[in-house]
Design a protein around this motif. Structure first.
Motif, mmCIF file in Angstrom:
data_model
loop_
_atom_site.group_PDB
_atom_site.id
_atom_site.type_symbol
_atom_site.label_atom_id
_atom_site.label_comp_id
_atom_site.label_asym_id
_atom_site.label_seq_id
_atom_site.Cartn_x
_atom_site.Cartn_y
_atom_site.Cartn_z
ATOM 1 N N TYR A 33 51.687 39.689 40.895
ATOM 2 C CA TYR A 33 51.674 39.915 42.345
ATOM 3 C C TYR A 33 53.086 40.347 42.733
ATOM 4 N N LYS A 36 53.507 42.440 49.313
ATOM 5 C CA LYS A 36 52.574 41.684 50.158
ATOM 6 C C LYS A 36 52.516 42.256 51.569
ATOM 7 N N ILE A 41 49.637 37.912 52.313
ATOM 8 C CA ILE A 41 48.399 38.536 51.835
ATOM 9 C C ILE A 41 48.836 39.540 50.765
ATOM 10 N N GLU A 43 49.206 42.568 48.095
ATOM 11 C CA GLU A 43 48.817 43.983 48.064
ATOM 12 C C GLU A 43 47.861 44.255 46.908
ATOM 13 N N ASN A 44 47.901 43.397 45.888
ATOM 14 C CA ASN A 44 46.983 43.598 44.754
ATOM 15 C C ASN A 44 46.550 42.237 44.198
ATOM 16 N N PRO A 45 45.426 42.221 43.507
ATOM 17 C CA PRO A 45 44.988 40.955 42.909
ATOM 18 C C PRO A 45 45.841 40.605 41.694
ATOM 19 N N TRP A 179 43.914 35.410 42.181
ATOM 20 C CA TRP A 179 44.214 35.442 43.621
ATOM 21 C C TRP A 179 44.250 36.898 44.054
ATOM 22 N N GLY A 180 43.529 37.204 45.108
ATOM 23 C CA GLY A 180 43.462 38.576 45.611
ATOM 24 C C GLY A 180 42.076 39.121 45.337
ATOM 25 N N GLU A 181 41.530 39.757 46.365
ATOM 26 C CA GLU A 181 40.153 40.237 46.252
ATOM 27 C C GLU A 181 40.037 41.308 45.177
ATOM 28 N N SER A 189 39.520 36.133 46.489
ATOM 29 C CA SER A 189 39.900 36.261 47.894
ATOM 30 C C SER A 189 41.398 36.488 48.029
ATOM 31 N N ASP A 190 41.780 37.187 49.092
ATOM 32 C CA ASP A 190 43.212 37.346 49.392
ATOM 33 C C ASP A 190 43.795 36.056 49.969
#
Ligand code: PMV
Length: 360
Positions: A33, A36, A41, A43-45, A179-181, A189-190
């Motif tokens: 990661y 953000k 939140i 920017e990427n999973p 972590w991250g959609e 999920s974000d």
């Protein structure tokens, strides 16, 4: 689930005082990661191994105060009052207050300690923020007469930890957390980390992480600053896409246990993270000469022996040496014979992937 699902409908601060203690581990990302949006939140999973030995233990004591005008808290590290930790925690309080409406009703004493040496260059924000988030969830549960499901407890703890430090949301559970959609990962999920929901091959059972402490000094560039430099970064959009693709490819690798393909993704992710740092403006380098010497030694060793050892890096100079459990003896011998010389005072920490946080 959205943010509103974490706002309690009614919490009454009916309990006068109490305390909870949680122990939470650090984690090491395989897909990183870096970058953000607002409120952490991503920017990427990303996906990480949860660690087992590198942990923070936090005791949160609370006592009702006269008024509810403002926050009131003290922070201690290893028994010493730490006023310099307060601004970060105050920022966290501000971000989570809407989700923990009892925050201004109590005075909090936060007593924390790390199992890894202070200033080892190992970030304590993931373990520290997740331990604190879990303590607050225990308070919320108590004020709700225990009426919170385990599933909600874990999700909200991860959600709160994310608001303290993004990667902290991946420390609640283990051994693998996303972590991250991501379209191919159900439930991702974000807003919070989720346990990787698919099969992982037995090659990854008890995967080893030996952390070589190359540089124990303070980081010259904080990860907050680093994340922000991804705004307007010339390679940012491609990078965010690549992370999603790497995670997609990891799904089948984790299933079939192909360690050669695993190594390619993990090492490429580590070098890409540092390449983003080197190509931002201002540019910076967190690796040290010894980091590169270790990487080259690992590559040589792999070529000579066919070992499946590989490396990854955090936002720092230390090297995480990852390898399957069956290679434990040979790789530790290699580390002792050839890599220890590059560690500050010969220091390294042996860790293994773990299952997440525990209440004490
Ligand atoms: O959680 P933060 O904001 O300290 O960011 C950490 C980012 C990396 O450790 C470099 C990568 C990751 O995914 O953990």
């Amino acid at each position: 689930m959205n943010e509103a699902s974490f706002i309690p409908k009614s919490v009454k601060s009916t309990v006068d005082s109490g305390s909870f203690t949680w122990e939470s581990p650090s984690n090491i990302a395989l897909v990183k990661y870096w970058g953000k949006k607002k409120d952490q939140i991503p920017e990427n999973p990303s996906i990480s191994f949860t660690l087992n030995q590198c942990k923070t233990s936090t005791k949160l004591s609370f006592s009702k105060k006269e008024n509810s005008d403002d926050y009131s808290f003290d922070v201690f590290l290893d028994g010493q009052k730490k006023p310099d930790f307060k601004p970060k925690i105050e920022t966290f309080f501000k971000r989570v207050e809407v989700y923990l409406p009892f925050l201004k009703d109590y005075h909090f004493k936060i007593e924390t300690s790390n199992t890894f040496p202070h200033s080892s260059g190992i970030a304590s924000s993931a373990s520290g923020m997740s331990a604190l988030a879990l303590c607050f969830m225990s308070v919320e549960k108590l004020l709700n007469d225990g009426k919170i499901s385990n599933q909600f407890f874990v999700k909200k703890a991860s959600f709160l930890a994310r608001l303290g430090s993004g990667s902290a949301c991946r420390s609640i559970e283990g051994p693998l957390v996303v972590w991250g959609e991501h379209g191919s990962i159900e439930g991702s999920s974000d807003l919070f980390g989720v346990k990787y929901p698919y099969e992982a091959h037995q090659n990854f059972n008890d995967y080893q992480d030996t952390i070589l402490l190359v540089d124990r000094g303070e980081k010259q560039v904080s990860s907050t600053v680093g994340h922000n430099l991804m705004y307007g970064h010339p390679f940012a959009l491609e990078r965010f896409k690549q992370a999603g693709q790497n995670l997609e490819n990891l799904i089948s690798i984790l299933k079939n246990g192909d360690l050669d393909d695993f190594i390619k993704i993990v090492e490429s992710e580590a070098l890409t993270l540092h390449a983003m740092m080197m190509t931002s403006l201002p540019y910076f380098i967190l690796m040290k000469p010894n980091t590169l010497s270790i990487i080259n030694k690992i590559w040589e060793f792999r070529k000579e022996t066919g070992s499946k050892v590989c490396f990854t890096l955090d936002a720092g100079a230390n090297v995480h040496v990852l390898y399957p459990e069956i290679e434990k003896e040979t790789v530790l011998k290699f580390i002792n014979n050839e890599l220890v010389a590059y560690c500050e005072n010969g220091h390294y920490i042996c860790d293994v992937i773990g299952l997440g946080a525990n209440e004490i």
